[in-house]
Design an enzyme around this catalytic site. Structure first.
Site, PDB file in Angstrom:
ATOM      1  N   HIS A  37       8.269   6.247   9.607  1.00 47.41           N
ATOM      2  CA  HIS A  37       9.209   6.373   8.485  1.00 47.41           C
ATOM      3  C   HIS A  37      10.604   6.614   9.056  1.00 47.41           C
ATOM      4  O   HIS A  37      10.749   7.103  10.171  1.00 47.41           O
ATOM      5  CB  HIS A  37       8.814   7.553   7.586  1.00 47.41           C
ATOM      6  CG  HIS A  37       7.558   7.316   6.804  1.00 47.41           C
ATOM      7  ND1 HIS A  37       7.532   7.135   5.452  1.00 47.41           N
ATOM      8  CD2 HIS A  37       6.272   7.202   7.207  1.00 47.41           C
ATOM      9  CE1 HIS A  37       6.288   6.928   5.039  1.00 47.41           C
ATOM     10  NE2 HIS A  37       5.497   6.976   6.087  1.00 47.41           N
ATOM     11  N   ARG A  86       0.839  -1.200   0.000  1.00 49.06           N
ATOM     12  CA  ARG A  86       0.000   0.000   0.000  1.00 49.06           C
ATOM     13  C   ARG A  86       0.878   1.256   0.000  1.00 49.06           C
ATOM     14  O   ARG A  86       1.050   1.915  -1.003  1.00 49.06           O
ATOM     15  CB  ARG A  86      -0.945  -0.029   1.221  1.00 49.06           C
ATOM     16  CG  ARG A  86      -2.171   0.860   1.087  1.00 49.06           C
ATOM     17  CD  ARG A  86      -1.970   2.265   1.570  1.00 49.06           C
ATOM     18  NE  ARG A  86      -1.496   2.333   2.955  1.00 49.06           N
ATOM     19  CZ  ARG A  86      -0.996   3.442   3.492  1.00 49.06           C
ATOM     20  NH1 ARG A  86      -0.915   4.545   2.773  1.00 49.06           N
ATOM     21  NH2 ARG A  86      -0.553   3.454   4.740  1.00 49.06           N
ATOM     22  N   ASP A  87       1.508   1.552   1.114  1.00 50.25           N
ATOM     23  CA  ASP A  87       2.315   2.769   1.215  1.00 50.25           C
ATOM     24  C   ASP A  87       3.520   2.700   0.280  1.00 50.25           C
ATOM     25  O   ASP A  87       3.980   3.711  -0.248  1.00 50.25           O
ATOM     26  CB  ASP A  87       2.776   2.955   2.665  1.00 50.25           C
ATOM     27  CG  ASP A  87       2.941   4.428   3.044  1.00 50.25           C
ATOM     28  OD1 ASP A  87       2.766   5.284   2.177  1.00 50.25           O
ATOM     29  OD2 ASP A  87       3.247   4.705   4.215  1.00 50.25           O
ATOM     30  N   ASN A 106       8.920   3.948   4.450  1.00 52.01           N
ATOM     31  CA  ASN A 106       8.574   3.390   5.746  1.00 52.01           C
ATOM     32  C   ASN A 106       9.801   2.688   6.304  1.00 52.01           C
ATOM     33  O   ASN A 106      10.660   2.217   5.564  1.00 52.01           O
ATOM     34  CB  ASN A 106       7.464   2.348   5.578  1.00 52.01           C
ATOM     35  CG  ASN A 106       6.179   2.962   5.069  1.00 52.01           C
ATOM     36  OD1 ASN A 106       5.857   2.861   3.895  1.00 52.01           O
ATOM     37  ND2 ASN A 106       5.457   3.606   5.943  1.00 52.01           N
ATOM     38  N   HIS A 133       2.853   3.658  13.031  1.00 52.66           N
ATOM     39  CA  HIS A 133       3.281   3.721  11.624  1.00 52.66           C
ATOM     40  C   HIS A 133       4.419   4.731  11.535  1.00 52.66           C
ATOM     41  O   HIS A 133       4.232   5.889  11.889  1.00 52.66           O
ATOM     42  CB  HIS A 133       2.092   4.153  10.757  1.00 52.66           C
ATOM     43  CG  HIS A 133       2.433   4.423   9.320  1.00 52.66           C
ATOM     44  ND1 HIS A 133       2.274   3.487   8.322  1.00 52.66           N
ATOM     45  CD2 HIS A 133       2.935   5.526   8.717  1.00 52.66           C
ATOM     46  CE1 HIS A 133       2.649   4.000   7.163  1.00 52.66           C
ATOM     47  NE2 HIS A 133       3.054   5.242   7.368  1.00 52.66           N
ATOM     48  N   CYS A 157       5.518   9.103   1.268  1.00 53.85           N
ATOM     49  CA  CYS A 157       4.126   9.549   1.117  1.00 53.85           C
ATOM     50  C   CYS A 157       4.102  10.586   0.013  1.00 53.85           C
ATOM     51  O   CYS A 157       4.807  11.593   0.100  1.00 53.85           O
ATOM     52  CB  CYS A 157       3.607  10.148   2.418  1.00 53.85           C
ATOM     53  SG  CYS A 157       1.959  10.885   2.247  1.00 53.85           S
TER      54      CYS A 157
END
Lengths: 306, 306
Positions: B212, B16-17, B252, B210, B243
């Site tokens: 990074h 996803r990310d 991430n 979550h 992002c």
């Protein structure tokens, strides 16, 4: 423990562990200028270099000249690394009182690093303390490969305790460091190992952690060491470095990344981040230097304030 | 706290990310193959992608096809991200029950990310929970920019508490995540902020972090979140990502780096490191992907055993 505050001392090792990683020796004036910038930024503890055979590490051939420049400097504690009693005698003869002696917990690494057995290195330590004559009050003993050895892998905790016990009996007033020479230590093991080994020593002993970011654990290892009671954390501005005798090791954890981690969390370092980053920039511009910094790679404005 | 043991759930967000960070959409078959490899490695929680307008994120245009492939898969919990009620309806119509809804604490980031005010996003959440009809039991609410906003800087704790309180009142049974969208959070602040916000919610709530690695704090932030009681830590294999609406953010935190940090410290993840690294290798080979992993960059033998 997450509510702790207070302070930490960031000990700068770029002029020692960092500069020796650059193959071509740097101009002495440039080395001095960089160390001066680090002091201007507020660094109060720094390793200036090593009194070591120029045949072994030609990058340190100008050690006496650098030491002379900084001799007697006040407001900071500048040390020089010595691999043996001969280096210590040279340093002491030059008027240097703050020494760092390194012995590896791993036999294989000690032989590669200083060409002696661990027992022989401890004999060297004995001779150094005898010459210093104060129980090692101005001495730091670095226990290299306290977690992992590049040649033999995981280092047992018992081996660390054994070498520490012997070194402590020789230098009861020294400061001690557990060193993650390869960067393969993990944060929880760092905290546990410090808790165990620190409990073996006197309650008022001063402890340091020396780490590398090779496995990406550098900042976390430093924070977990601090949470275990370690007051001195080593770093190299710009993340310059590596160990010429630890294959695959990348640089020391970048001092500016450590600064961010501690200061943003409310733990004071006494160092100005903008000036530290300026010194790191100068280090990163050195020809042949390998650097690894996160903070230098974000927009400077964001590195300085949220 | 350094003696804690137990387990942690590493939630994989590379599909996803990560995939949305690659400009040219990947072949659907390759996306599915990578997700299958991650499941083979032992991943039990994964975000497969986003039910979002293909105009906003063309990389997710094949979401329905991917969702159909994994529909009903047992032994794991696969979720899809939805930015609004329309996406949630599509996902639910396709038989997907595990949804992730994202709302930013920062107004500026929410408007950039989903083109709505925070209040409008909370209305969307209300509509989603009404359609799901279970108080949000199968829903995760991601509170983006819970520490720092790429547009407005530091995010006040009070703002996080306020948005969380509203979201909790709408979805009392949901799982919640505090997201360090920019990577600028520091470990001690992560721990403190979780402690405060978790105390605002029910004692049995499940929490996720979550993060990074932009500022080099990724691994440390994850460990400190876990020490505060967070049981789910998000990562992206290979450190793929960023992002698209958070300028300057890198990937991430690499799942393999998190795996090393937790497992070496005695905290089980249930994931096989060798297979995880193999999946990360395949991700790193994707054209146009930006990856950042420490563990992939050390000799594989050393990554697997000391």
């Amino acid at each position: 423990m997450t509510h702790r505050s207070g302070s930490v001392t960031l000990l700068e090792v770029a002029p020692r562990d960092g500069f020796q990683s650059i193959a071509a020796p740097l101009p002495t004036g440039e080395k001095i200028a960089i160390a001066e910038r680090l002091l201007d930024a507020g660094v109060t503890r720094m390793e200036l270099g090593s009194f070591v055979s120029p045949k072994a590490i030609p990058q340190m051939a100008d050690m006496a000249e650098i030491a002379a420049h900084f001799k007697g400097r006040e407001g900071c504690r500048l040390s020089v690394l010595v691999p043996n009693a001969k280096g210590a005698s040279l340093a002491l003869a030059g008027g240097y009182r703050d020494l760092v002696f390194v012995v590896s917990v791993s036999e294989a690494h000690n032989r590669n690093n200083v060409r002696q057995s661990v027992a022989q290195s401890l004999d060297q330590l004995r001779a150094i303390v005898a010459e210093m004559g104060d129980g090692g009050e101005r001495l730091r003993v670095d226990l290299a490969t306290s977690f992992d050895c590049p040649f033999t892998g995981a280092v047992p905790l018992d081996a660390v305790r054994r070498v520490f016990a012997e070194a402590l009996s020789i230098a009861p007033k020294a400061e001690f460091a557990l060193c993650d020479t390869t960067g393969r230590a993990d944060p929880l093991t760092v905290a546990r190992r410090f808790e165990t080994v620190m409990a073996d020593g006197p309650a008022d002993a001063v402890w340091a952690f020396h780490g590398h970011d090779t496995f990406g654990m550098g900042v976390a290892n430093a924070l977990f060491a601090h949470s275990a009671g370690v007051s001195i954390i080593e770093g190299a501005a710009g993340g310059l470095g590596g160990c010429p005798f630890a294959p695959g090791a990348t640089g020391n954890t970048a001092t500016e990344d450590l600064h961010f981690a501690f200061e943003e969390g409310g733990i004071a370092t006494g160092i100005d981040r903008e000036r530290l980053l300026a010194a790191a920039d100068r280090i990163a511009a050195l020809p042949g230097g390998k650097t690894a910094s996160h903070l230098r790679n974000v927009p400077r404005k964001r590195a300085l304030a949220g």
